[in-house]
Design an enzyme around this catalytic site. Sequence first.
Site, short mmCIF file in Angstrom:
data_model
loop_
_atom_site.label_atom_id
_atom_site.label_comp_id
_atom_site.label_asym_id
_atom_site.label_seq_id
_atom_site.Cartn_x
_atom_site.Cartn_y
_atom_site.Cartn_z
N LYS A 230 -34.29 19.91 11.99
CA LYS A 230 -35.39 20.87 11.94
C LYS A 230 -36.06 20.81 10.57
CE LYS A 230 -36.49 24.76 11.11
NZ LYS A 230 -37.66 24.77 10.83
N THR A 285 -31.35 31.79 -0.13
CA THR A 285 -30.13 32.48 -0.09
C THR A 285 -29.95 33.35 1.05
OG1 THR A 285 -29.59 32.01 -2.31
CG2 THR A 285 -28.31 33.84 -1.48
N GLU A 305 -26.88 24.88 0.80
CA GLU A 305 -27.61 24.42 -0.46
C GLU A 305 -28.76 25.38 -0.87
OE1 GLU A 305 -29.60 23.62 -3.24
OE2 GLU A 305 -30.07 21.66 -2.44
N CYS A 340 -34.89 23.98 -6.38
CA CYS A 340 -33.59 25.09 -6.36
C CYS A 340 -33.23 24.98 -7.86
CB CYS A 340 -32.80 24.66 -5.42
SG CYS A 340 -32.09 23.14 -5.24
P1 NAI Z 1 -36.41 29.56 4.13
O1 NAI Z 1 -34.91 29.78 3.72
O2 NAI Z 1 -36.99 30.78 4.86
O3 NAI Z 1 -36.83 28.31 4.75
C1 NAI Z 1 -35.89 27.19 4.59
C2 NAI Z 1 -35.75 26.57 6.19
O4 NAI Z 1 -34.90 27.55 6.92
C3 NAI Z 1 -36.81 26.30 6.94
O5 NAI Z 1 -36.49 25.20 7.65
C4 NAI Z 1 -36.91 27.64 8.01
O6 NAI Z 1 -37.90 27.12 9.01
C5 NAI Z 1 -35.58 27.62 8.16
N1 NAI Z 1 -35.24 28.97 8.58
C6 NAI Z 1 -36.12 30.05 8.25
N2 NAI Z 1 -35.29 31.32 8.69
C7 NAI Z 1 -34.33 30.75 9.59
C8 NAI Z 1 -33.44 31.37 10.49
N3 NAI Z 1 -33.43 32.75 10.57
N4 NAI Z 1 -32.58 30.65 10.98
C9 NAI Z 1 -32.68 29.26 10.83
N5 NAI Z 1 -33.39 28.76 10.04
C10 NAI Z 1 -34.43 29.56 9.52
O7 NAI Z 1 -37.30 29.76 2.85
P2 NAI Z 1 -39.05 29.88 2.78
O8 NAI Z 1 -39.14 31.16 3.30
O9 NAI Z 1 -39.69 28.77 3.18
O10 NAI Z 1 -39.08 30.13 1.22
C11 NAI Z 1 -38.56 31.43 0.66
C12 NAI Z 1 -37.89 31.16 -0.91
O11 NAI Z 1 -36.43 30.63 -0.52
C13 NAI Z 1 -38.46 30.27 -1.63
O12 NAI Z 1 -39.31 31.05 -2.63
C14 NAI Z 1 -37.39 29.86 -2.68
O13 NAI Z 1 -36.85 30.88 -3.40
C15 NAI Z 1 -36.27 29.87 -1.60
N6 NAI Z 1 -36.05 28.33 -1.15
C16 NAI Z 1 -35.15 27.56 -1.72
C17 NAI Z 1 -34.97 26.29 -1.47
C18 NAI Z 1 -33.96 25.28 -2.04
O14 NAI Z 1 -34.10 24.29 -2.27
N7 NAI Z 1 -32.71 26.04 -2.28
C19 NAI Z 1 -36.02 25.78 -0.69
C20 NAI Z 1 -36.91 26.55 -0.20
C21 NAI Z 1 -36.92 27.95 -0.42
#
Ligand code: NAI
Length: 533
Positions: A230, A285, A305, A340
């Site tokens: 996804k 996180t 990650e 990240c």
């Molecule tokens: P997010 O963690 O919500 O999204 C990442 C992925 O998780 C997306 O594919 C999303 O659809 C999915 N997702 C969201 N909620 C979910 C759930 N309950 N169950 C399963 N999958 C779910 O991140 P978001 O909201 O786009 O960004 C927020 C913050 O997260 C950013 O500002 C950043 O600080 C952090 N982040 C860190 C990343 C990294 O590379 N470690 C990448 C993206 C965001």
Amino acid sequence: MKTITSREKSSPRTDKRSRRATVHHNGNGNGHPTPSASRGASREVTAWLARPKRNLIDGRWVAARSGKEFDVLNPADASLLTRVPDSTGEDIAQAVQAARRAFEGGPWRRLTPSERGKLLWRVGELLLKHADEFAELESLDNGKPRAVARVADVPLAADLFQYMAGWATKIEGNTIPISVPYAPGARFHAFTLREPVGVVGQIIPWNFPLLMAAWKLGPALATGNCVVLKPAEQTPLSALRLGELLLEAGLPAGVVNIVTGFGETAGAPLVADPGVDKIAFTGSTEVGRLIVRAAAGNLKKVSLELGGKSPNILFQDAGDLEAAIKGAANAIFFNHGQCCCAGSRLMVEQGIFDDVVEGVAREAKKIKLGPGLSDDTQMGPLVSEDQLKRVTNYLHQGKAEGACYVTGGGRAGDRGYFVQPTVVKDVRPEMSIVREEIFGPVVVAEPFSKEEDLINRANATEYGLAAGIWTRDLAKAHRIAAGIRAGTVWINCYNVFDAALPFGGYKQSGWGREMGHEVLEHYTETKAVVLGL
Ligand code: NAI
Ligand code: MG
């Protein structure tokens, strides 16, 4: 085509969804949008965007069961690029069943390791063949400069597939001499097999859409698993295009299924699905914690990650100070800070603090902002309106708490989601901009004087993803590297990635490692087989 229904309006979805996506029924395909031509887009990519977008399930391209779609926007100007399926639990269940069928029987299990490796190699070749197209797509969807995607994201993704292609023939067990003290005189032949975990759900973010798909798919396929991927709702396009290449490379139906949708409505059902044996996630996180809880149902394996707040430590004896300053600027501003592992806490030895902060601010001011497709753009927009709000909120908080903004500090322009490259000083450890992951082009600089405090301060974060150290004193570099609690330490460099290098986090930055041979552990089960002789 119709806009949001009352059911959708009242459903408990995040504000993200309602702001970003208008929900449409694609019906019989009539009313598919003509995307507003994105300036500078090639004919090839424009034509691809105009074709209806479907999920890849069981080797076929299918609409969401509900018929709904959501908008994919260009972050440079919020124009519509295309629409993709707004998938829900039904679509996920169908994809998981397809992956299960492909795993339990069918051509995938009959491929030899060598054939599996060659298939992955071909995926890498196809990516390179279409590198310009992928760079353009990634730039339109995510906002990053096309030139950066062309030299970094796309070739790294291709290389990951080709690195993993080599591993397909090298997934080996051991023969183990055993003693069995309670069976004197008995003899055994004991060995281990490394077998695929099964059906893997992979959920990826939007900061490196194609590369994250490669990091996830490469090891899963090299070890013989089947996948439901996804992509992030903000950036689903390169994954869908990659799905076309996977089929072209000869991947059997159902081995990789790609389902677009939102986290709450498509990601969460994937994590909860009892037909899934493992979840691999990259993202926040906060969602990482949700995933750990949701995976408890069938105790599926989980690798994560997650976020970071990485210290980048610059010593007076860094040697070429200009190079170190440029390195520190690159550590935070690469990918607009949406990394990240971004070097978001710049720790500078007292004697050179002012010079370094001035230097990094000078670099920040030189950065040319613009749409990713413009050739002179060095930094594009943030990925979405949500991220713009998130990052500018942090900037407001920092100001309210009394931090000093040396340069930047707010949104750039009023069109698209641009943020000024920002350098902040006069910060205190308790400020949110010092503690929390901002995920934008914002660095906080703090001076240090003693090495002993330095390690404690560098480690004073709940995260542990990466760190940078700039010094010509090798003994000191190694002392600090050993003291830092993080998965990657870069010395006199930053943001160096390779398919052969394991990447991942200590502490709340995650579980497990991506890439290298370490990742293969997370995609295999070990079976001990004992034969009585
Ligand atoms: P997010 O963690 O919500 O999204 C990442 C992925 O998780 C997306 O594919 C999303 O659809 C999915 N997702 C969201 N909620 C979910 C759930 N309950 N169950 C399963 N999958 C779910 O991140 P978001 O909201 O786009 O960004 C927020 C913050 O997260 C950013 O500002 C950043 O600080 C952090 N982040 C860190 C990343 C990294 O590379 N470690 C990448 C993206 C965001
Ligand atoms: Mg989220």
